[in-house]
Write a protein that holds these residues in place. Structure first.
Motif, PDB file in Angstrom:
ATOM      1  N   GLU A   5       0.816  -1.210   0.000  1.00  0.00           N
ATOM      2  CA  GLU A   5       0.000   0.000   0.000  1.00  0.00           C
ATOM      3  C   GLU A   5       0.850   1.261   0.000  1.00  0.00           C
ATOM      4  N   SER A   6       1.953   1.248   0.713  1.00  0.00           N
ATOM      5  CA  SER A   6       2.781   2.451   0.781  1.00  0.00           C
ATOM      6  C   SER A   6       3.428   2.797  -0.549  1.00  0.00           C
ATOM      7  N   HIS A   7       3.519   1.839  -1.447  1.00  0.00           N
ATOM      8  CA  HIS A   7       4.089   2.104  -2.770  1.00  0.00           C
ATOM      9  C   HIS A   7       3.022   2.324  -3.833  1.00  0.00           C
ATOM     10  N   HIS A   8       1.764   2.291  -3.433  1.00  0.00           N
ATOM     11  CA  HIS A   8       0.659   2.503  -4.365  1.00  0.00           C
ATOM     12  C   HIS A   8      -0.338   3.485  -3.757  1.00  0.00           C
ATOM     13  N   TYR A   9       0.169   4.619  -3.304  1.00  0.00           N
ATOM     14  CA  TYR A   9      -0.660   5.559  -2.553  1.00  0.00           C
ATOM     15  C   TYR A   9      -1.693   6.288  -3.381  1.00  0.00           C
ATOM     16  N   PHE A  10      -1.618   6.264  -4.703  1.00  0.00           N
ATOM     17  CA  PHE A  10      -2.626   6.911  -5.533  1.00  0.00           C
ATOM     18  C   PHE A  10      -3.697   5.936  -6.010  1.00  0.00           C
ATOM     19  N   THR A  11      -3.561   4.685  -5.629  1.00  0.00           N
ATOM     20  CA  THR A  11      -4.532   3.661  -6.010  1.00  0.00           C
ATOM     21  C   THR A  11      -5.518   3.484  -4.863  1.00  0.00           C
ATOM     22  N   SER A  12      -6.803   3.375  -5.178  1.00  0.00           N
ATOM     23  CA  SER A  12      -7.809   3.229  -4.123  1.00  0.00           C
ATOM     24  C   SER A  12      -7.586   1.930  -3.355  1.00  0.00           C
ATOM     25  N   ARG A  13      -7.972   1.951  -2.105  1.00  0.00           N
ATOM     26  CA  ARG A  13      -7.803   0.776  -1.257  1.00  0.00           C
ATOM     27  C   ARG A  13      -8.609  -0.399  -1.806  1.00  0.00           C
ATOM     28  N   ASN A  14      -9.795  -0.127  -2.348  1.00  0.00           N
ATOM     29  CA  ASN A  14     -10.607  -1.202  -2.925  1.00  0.00           C
ATOM     30  C   ASN A  14      -9.861  -1.909  -4.062  1.00  0.00           C
ATOM     31  N   MET A  15      -9.208  -1.128  -4.913  1.00  0.00           N
ATOM     32  CA  MET A  15      -8.450  -1.709  -6.017  1.00  0.00           C
ATOM     33  C   MET A  15      -7.262  -2.508  -5.485  1.00  0.00           C
ATOM     34  N   LEU A  16      -6.578  -1.986  -4.478  1.00  0.00           N
ATOM     35  CA  LEU A  16      -5.444  -2.709  -3.892  1.00  0.00           C
ATOM     36  C   LEU A  16      -5.891  -4.037  -3.290  1.00  0.00           C
ATOM     37  N   MET A  17      -7.023  -4.026  -2.589  1.00  0.00           N
ATOM     38  CA  MET A  17      -7.519  -5.263  -1.986  1.00  0.00           C
ATOM     39  C   MET A  17      -7.915  -6.275  -3.065  1.00  0.00           C
ATOM     40  N   LYS A  18      -8.437  -5.786  -4.179  1.00  0.00           N
ATOM     41  CA  LYS A  18      -8.791  -6.683  -5.286  1.00  0.00           C
ATOM     42  C   LYS A  18      -7.532  -7.354  -5.830  1.00  0.00           C
ATOM     43  N   ILE A  19      -6.463  -6.575  -5.990  1.00  0.00           N
ATOM     44  CA  ILE A  19      -5.195  -7.124  -6.489  1.00  0.00           C
ATOM     45  C   ILE A  19      -4.623  -8.129  -5.491  1.00  0.00           C
ATOM     46  N   LEU A  20      -4.587  -7.753  -4.223  1.00  0.00           N
ATOM     47  CA  LEU A  20      -4.002  -8.621  -3.202  1.00  0.00           C
ATOM     48  C   LEU A  20      -4.825  -9.875  -2.944  1.00  0.00           C
ATOM     49  N   SER A  21      -6.121  -9.817  -3.195  1.00  0.00           N
ATOM     50  CA  SER A  21      -6.975 -10.977  -2.923  1.00  0.00           C
ATOM     51  C   SER A  21      -6.561 -12.205  -3.733  1.00  0.00           C
ATOM     52  N   LYS A  22      -5.910 -11.974  -4.864  1.00  0.00           N
ATOM     53  CA  LYS A  22      -5.436 -13.106  -5.677  1.00  0.00           C
ATOM     54  C   LYS A  22      -4.375 -13.923  -4.939  1.00  0.00           C
ATOM     55  N   TYR A  23      -3.723 -13.311  -3.966  1.00  0.00           N
ATOM     56  CA  TYR A  23      -2.619 -13.963  -3.259  1.00  0.00           C
ATOM     57  C   TYR A  23      -2.980 -14.351  -1.825  1.00  0.00           C
ATOM     58  N   GLU A  29      -4.174 -22.134   6.516  1.00  0.00           N
ATOM     59  CA  GLU A  29      -2.824 -22.158   5.950  1.00  0.00           C
ATOM     60  C   GLU A  29      -2.020 -20.941   6.409  1.00  0.00           C
ATOM     61  N   ALA A  30      -2.663 -19.785   6.459  1.00  0.00           N
ATOM     62  CA  ALA A  30      -1.979 -18.564   6.894  1.00  0.00           C
ATOM     63  C   ALA A  30      -1.545 -18.661   8.356  1.00  0.00           C
ATOM     64  N   ALA A  31      -2.357 -19.305   9.185  1.00  0.00           N
ATOM     65  CA  ALA A  31      -2.047 -19.445  10.608  1.00  0.00           C
ATOM     66  C   ALA A  31      -0.808 -20.297  10.848  1.00  0.00           C
ATOM     67  N   GLU A  32      -0.495 -21.177   9.915  1.00  0.00           N
ATOM     68  CA  GLU A  32       0.656 -22.072  10.066  1.00  0.00           C
ATOM     69  C   GLU A  32       1.965 -21.465   9.575  1.00  0.00           C
ATOM     70  N   LEU A  33       1.905 -20.290   8.949  1.00  0.00           N
ATOM     71  CA  LEU A  33       3.114 -19.665   8.411  1.00  0.00           C
ATOM     72  C   LEU A  33       4.006 -19.130   9.526  1.00  0.00           C
ATOM     73  N   LYS A  34       5.275 -19.217   9.329  1.00  0.00           N
ATOM     74  CA  LYS A  34       6.264 -18.696  10.278  1.00  0.00           C
ATOM     75  C   LYS A  34       7.235 -17.805   9.514  1.00  0.00           C
ATOM     76  N   THR A  35       7.787 -16.823  10.203  1.00  0.00           N
ATOM     77  CA  THR A  35       8.797 -15.972   9.580  1.00  0.00           C
ATOM     78  C   THR A  35      10.178 -16.560   9.848  1.00  0.00           C
ATOM     79  N   HIS A  36      11.143 -16.119   9.085  1.00  0.00           N
ATOM     80  CA  HIS A  36      12.513 -16.580   9.292  1.00  0.00           C
ATOM     81  C   HIS A  36      13.169 -15.881  10.480  1.00  0.00           C
TER      82      HIS A  36
END
Length: 96
Positions: A5-23, A29-36
């Motif tokens: 979001e910080s690199h796409h500040y002129f794009t609406s949040r709705n559009m950003l969420m639509k893009i991110l929803s693909k990932y 599965e998300a709950a089982e993820l761990k960071t390095h």
């Protein structure tokens, strides 16, 4: 998400969420993820209602005003105004 979001500040949040929803991962599965990095125990910021956060809204407004003014002065688009100029890239390259 915050970095995206910080690199796409002129794009609406709705559009950003639509893009991110693909990932987006299923919650289980998300709950089982761990960071390095073992020191990372989660986000220090509560992201709920970020669209209504006073600081975020004011920052978005200030960034928009700054680049809109710069774009108008230079006769370029607002997106072009956010990009580094050739001179700035030369400066960066001399620092390497």
């Amino acid at each position: 998400t915050a970095l995206f979001e910080s690199h796409h500040y002129f794009t609406s949040r709705n559009m950003l969420m639509k893009i991110l929803s693909k990932y987006e991962l299923p919650p289980k599965e998300a709950a089982e993820l761990k960071t390095h990095d073992q020191r990372d125990d989660g986000s220090p910021y509560i992201w709920k209602n970020i669209d209504h956060d006073g600081f975020s809204s004011e920052l978005r407004t200030l960034v928009n005003e700054y680049f809109s003014k710069l774009a108008k002065e230079k006769g370029i688009s607002k997106t072009q105004a956010t990009k580094a100029t050739f001179g700035r890239w030369l400066t960066v390259l001399t620092l390497i």
